[in-house]
Design an enzyme around this catalytic site. Structure first.
Site: not given
Ligand code: EPU
Length: 432
Positions: A22-23, A117, A123, A307, A399
């Site tokens: 998915k990701n 989510c 976020r 995850d 999803r």
């Molecule tokens: N963060 C910041 N600033 C930013 C971005 C992130 O402080 O600009 C913080 C977040 O608050 C968090 C940490 O950095 O504490 C990690 O966030 P990350 O950006 O890595 O998460 P994401 O890209 O929003 C993706 C996956 C999530 C998964 C996370 C961590 C996708 C679409 N989503 O989210 O997947 O939990 O990486 O591995 O790729 C899921 O599949 O269920 C899911 C939620």
């Protein structure tokens, strides 16, 4: 409304085929916007986040063609506006990858704020914005829109990530692929889907090196060409079924996986007394005696994935002894704990830590999924529990899990969907 009905305490036996990640899919699909030509993408998971993304691209003017169940062709050549303002944008988190993709192709982007989510906390996207600004974009957030402008396109830059962020690493990689000059991302995330996106872009003519390490170097190229690419297997889907076997017992061959990607999960399951045997592209998981406690700390890859935290916690509810979970990525990812408690689990949460005291049985109950992985954890709990568990909120689960009911039924689980008559008139019967 759709619910899952699970009659638990049946060990699982057989084989499960893992779908595309998915990701990775939700990063590769928007990247097709940057390609001059047709992208044929194979191993695309049939899940609602992906379907929604295709609708967003179609609303923008792309042509999306289904070749077969998991193969799609995307042609974005007719998209000529750097705008993605559809309401659908707010329904998925990864819609913000369109910012990086549009900035790369058009040098500007107006994109609705993303959804996805909600774990109960904020976020933030400050690291994405920091990256775009370093490359010369002006970024403004106005009336729920993220508006980015440049003077004549992005320029390569050095971007240091203050936190290891999957999303920011992907967005900056997208933005940099067609920028002028070289971009270096330091403290980059290393998840398998980041490597997959880099491989996809490179196969279309990009010049990206170092993906999978914490320094990624992207030399901007003038254009990307079309081609065919197959998405990697889903690490978290595979881990979820491994956890299901660890919880319910039995012996299952998890097929179409990259065992190396699974090491962080396999090691934990082995510590819990579960047998995990790696083959070339499959993993055999079996459990015949009670599982044991363990401690889990979630971290960016190659650490234990956040995850998988709810799913492993569901399994640990029935392990012998007391386990400690530390959530190292998200502020509030324990919203499923109240639901597991309704089934007899003993879990105490304090901030980012959960203490799970193993119990000898869980009992079926009516419960509700609050997000995707929490929903998967509830399915696992239902498979392990005595009696019947009725899970609402399954739209979250759909999803990210292709054919979850069929895959679990295929290994002997007693699980089915139940549709109420008001379900948009589309699904009116209870199916077994
Ligand atoms: N963060 C910041 N600033 C930013 C971005 C992130 O402080 O600009 C913080 C977040 O608050 C968090 C940490 O950095 O504490 C990690 O966030 P990350 O950006 O890595 O998460 P994401 O890209 O929003 C993706 C996956 C999530 C998964 C996370 C961590 C996708 C679409 N989503 O989210 O997947 O939990 O990486 O591995 O790729 C899921 O599949 O269920 C899911 C939620």
């Amino acid at each position: 409304m759709t619910r899952y009905i699970v009659n638990g305490r049946k060990p699982l036996f057989g084989e499960i085929d893992i779908s595309g990640a998915k990701n990775a899919a939700v990063a590769i699909i928007p990247a097709a916007l940057m390609v001059n030509g047709i992208c044929r993408i194979e191993n695309v998971p049939q899940i609602s986040d992906v379907t929604m993304f295709f609708h967003i691209l179609e609303e923008m003017g792309a042509s999306v063609r289904t070749i077969n169940k998991n193969t799609m062709e995307i042609d974005c050549s007719r998209i000529n506006k750097a705008e993605a303002t559809s309401d659908l944008m707010r329904k998925i988190r990864a819609s913000y990858y369109l910012i990086g993709a549009m900035l790369s192709r058009f040098g500007e982007a107006t994109v609705a704020m993303p959804g996805g989510c909600n774990f109960g906390g904020v976020r933030p996207i400050d690291q994405h914005i920091k990256g775009f600004e370093a490359m010369g974009a002006e970024v403004e957030v106005l009336n729920g829109m993220i508006i980015c402008r440049t003077q004549g396109g992005l320029k390569g830059a050095s971007v240091y990530m203050d936190v290891v962020s999957v999303g920011a690493t992907i967005n900056v990689m997208l933005a940099a692929a067609l920028a002028k000059g070289t971009t270096i991302i330091e403290n980059a995330a290393r998840e398998p889907h980041i490597v997959d996106l880099a491989n996809f872009l490179n196969s279309m003519g990009a010049d990206i090196r170092g993906a999978g390490t914490n320094v990624i170097k992207i030399r901007g190229v003038s254009q990307l060409h079309g081609g065919t690419y197959s998405i990697i297997p889903d690490q978290i889907e595979a881990g979820t079924y491994m956890a299901a076997v660890a919880g319910a017992g039995g012996d299952v061959l998890i097929k179409n996986v990259i065992p190396k990607h699974m090491d962080c999960i396999s090691c934990k399951l082995r510590e819990m007394g579960v047998s995990v045997i790696d083959y070339e592209d499959s993993i055999r998981v079996s459990r015949t005696s009670p599982s044991r406690k363990t401690n889990v700390k979630t971290l960016p890859y190659p650490g234990f994935p956040t995850d998988m935290q709810p799913q492993i916690s569901a399994v640990l509810c029935l392990a012998q002894g007391t386990s400690i979970i530390s959530e190292g990525v998200w502020d509030n990812r324990y919203k499923y704990v109240d639901e597991l408690s309704k089934m007899g689990a003993r879990i105490k949460v304090d901030g980012r830590t959960a203490v799970i005291e193993g119990v000898t049985k869980l009992s079926g109950a009516p419960i509700r999924a609050m997000d995707l992985r929490a929903g998967a954890a509830l399915v696992i709990a239902g498979l392990c529990a005595n009696g019947t568990t009725c899970i609402e909120g399954v739209n979250y689960i759909e999803r990210g899990y292709e054919s979850i009911i069929e895959k679990l039924q295929g290994v002997g689980a007693d699980i089915h969907e139940e549709f109420t008559p008001d379900d948009d008139g589309l699904k009116t019967a209870s199916v077994g």
